[in-house]
Design an enzyme around this catalytic site. Sequence first.
Site, short mmCIF file in Angstrom:
data_model
loop_
_atom_site.label_atom_id
_atom_site.label_comp_id
_atom_site.label_asym_id
_atom_site.label_seq_id
_atom_site.Cartn_x
_atom_site.Cartn_y
_atom_site.Cartn_z
N ASP A 195 0.86 -1.18 0.00
CA ASP A 195 0.00 0.00 0.00
C ASP A 195 0.91 1.24 0.00
O ASP A 195 1.85 1.32 0.78
CB ASP A 195 -0.86 -0.06 1.29
CG ASP A 195 -1.96 0.98 1.32
OD1 ASP A 195 -2.37 1.47 0.26
OD2 ASP A 195 -2.42 1.29 2.45
N HIS B 277 -9.50 4.81 -1.30
CA HIS B 277 -8.66 4.94 -0.10
C HIS B 277 -9.39 5.85 0.88
O HIS B 277 -10.32 6.55 0.52
CB HIS B 277 -7.32 5.61 -0.47
CG HIS B 277 -6.35 4.69 -1.15
ND1 HIS B 277 -5.10 4.43 -0.63
CD2 HIS B 277 -6.43 3.97 -2.29
CE1 HIS B 277 -4.46 3.60 -1.44
NE2 HIS B 277 -5.24 3.31 -2.46
N ALA C 1 -11.32 5.24 3.38
CA ALA C 1 -12.75 4.91 3.37
C ALA C 1 -13.26 4.39 4.71
O ALA C 1 -14.36 3.85 4.78
CB ALA C 1 -13.01 3.88 2.27
N ASN D 15 -9.94 0.33 0.84
CA ASN D 15 -8.86 0.21 1.84
C ASN D 15 -9.36 0.61 3.23
O ASN D 15 -10.00 1.65 3.39
CB ASN D 15 -7.71 1.15 1.47
CG ASN D 15 -6.98 0.71 0.23
OD1 ASN D 15 -7.43 -0.18 -0.49
ND2 ASN D 15 -5.84 1.33 -0.03
N THR E 264 -7.73 2.82 9.39
CA THR E 264 -8.13 3.57 10.59
C THR E 264 -9.12 2.82 11.48
O THR E 264 -8.95 2.77 12.70
CB THR E 264 -8.73 4.94 10.16
OG1 THR E 264 -7.69 5.70 9.53
CG2 THR E 264 -9.27 5.71 11.34
#
Length: 298
Positions: free
Chosen positions: A73, A200, A202, A243, A246
């Site tokens: 990534d 990304h 997301a 992805n 978090t």
Amino acid sequence: MLPALQKAYAVGAFNINNLESLLAVVEAAIEEKSPVIIAVTPSSIKYADLAYIGKMVKVAAESTPLPMSLHLDHGKDLDTVSECIDAGFTSVMIDGSHLKFEENVALTKRVVDLAHPRGVSVEAELGRLAGVEESTVKEKEAILTDPDAAKEFIKRTDVDALAVAIGTSHGAYKFKSEPKLDFKRLKLIRERINTLLVLHGASSVPPWIVEKAVKYGADLAGAKGIPEEHIRKAVSLGITKINIDTDLRLAFTASIREFFVKSPKVFDPRKILGSAKEAMKEVVKSKMRLFGSSGKFL
Ligand SMILES: [Zn+2]
């Protein structure tokens, strides 16, 4: 055409950086019968060592017939990409989103030329997301992806997947006001290109996880993510890889904080990290259901 494009679902790419996060993702995929992408950033490689990560994921992949890919990534340069391919990665991202269009094309093309002969697929990024990744991108520096430029980019690079900027951002603090994604733009991009599209930044930053973390002492004031209905809509409009980093970090943190407060006498790392693994696993499973990838591998 790729399976995810035909069936209108997205495959989750979940960032891992240790044994517990890997186990959480793999066990979730097995229980949900879902294809899965194990994602690793350069900073995770620095933290956990490339050889360890490569071997750990190999063991995981051999433990199940589920389709599983090991993905770099936000790869920044050819050296990192090359080392990851040598270590057994099946997919690499080259992030030239900070470069000018022509430079991004040139860098991406070099990675494609390196990766494709070895059977490794390549993701690139066009446009620029705000937020915290390997370095911080300020909101005013963010650039949404231009649909025509995306078409030309794919044609000239032959890249397998394209990360698009439609208003998402990296990290736990995505919006100061209401979340807003540019679905019209996504539709125009999808109409022009027939390759995997990647979202990304997301994570949804689920309020119940944030509340739990805060209840046990975390300071996460202002944390806000992408509402789940926005994710569902993005998938219906053609996003095929999503992805998530978090939300796993938040689940890990909330679980550990709760554990320490509720079990002050326990000091066995297996119990502490075991509960954090379960918390991450539940998040991964809920993402697979949200993305529509659950049950796609029977
Ligand atoms: Zn990203």
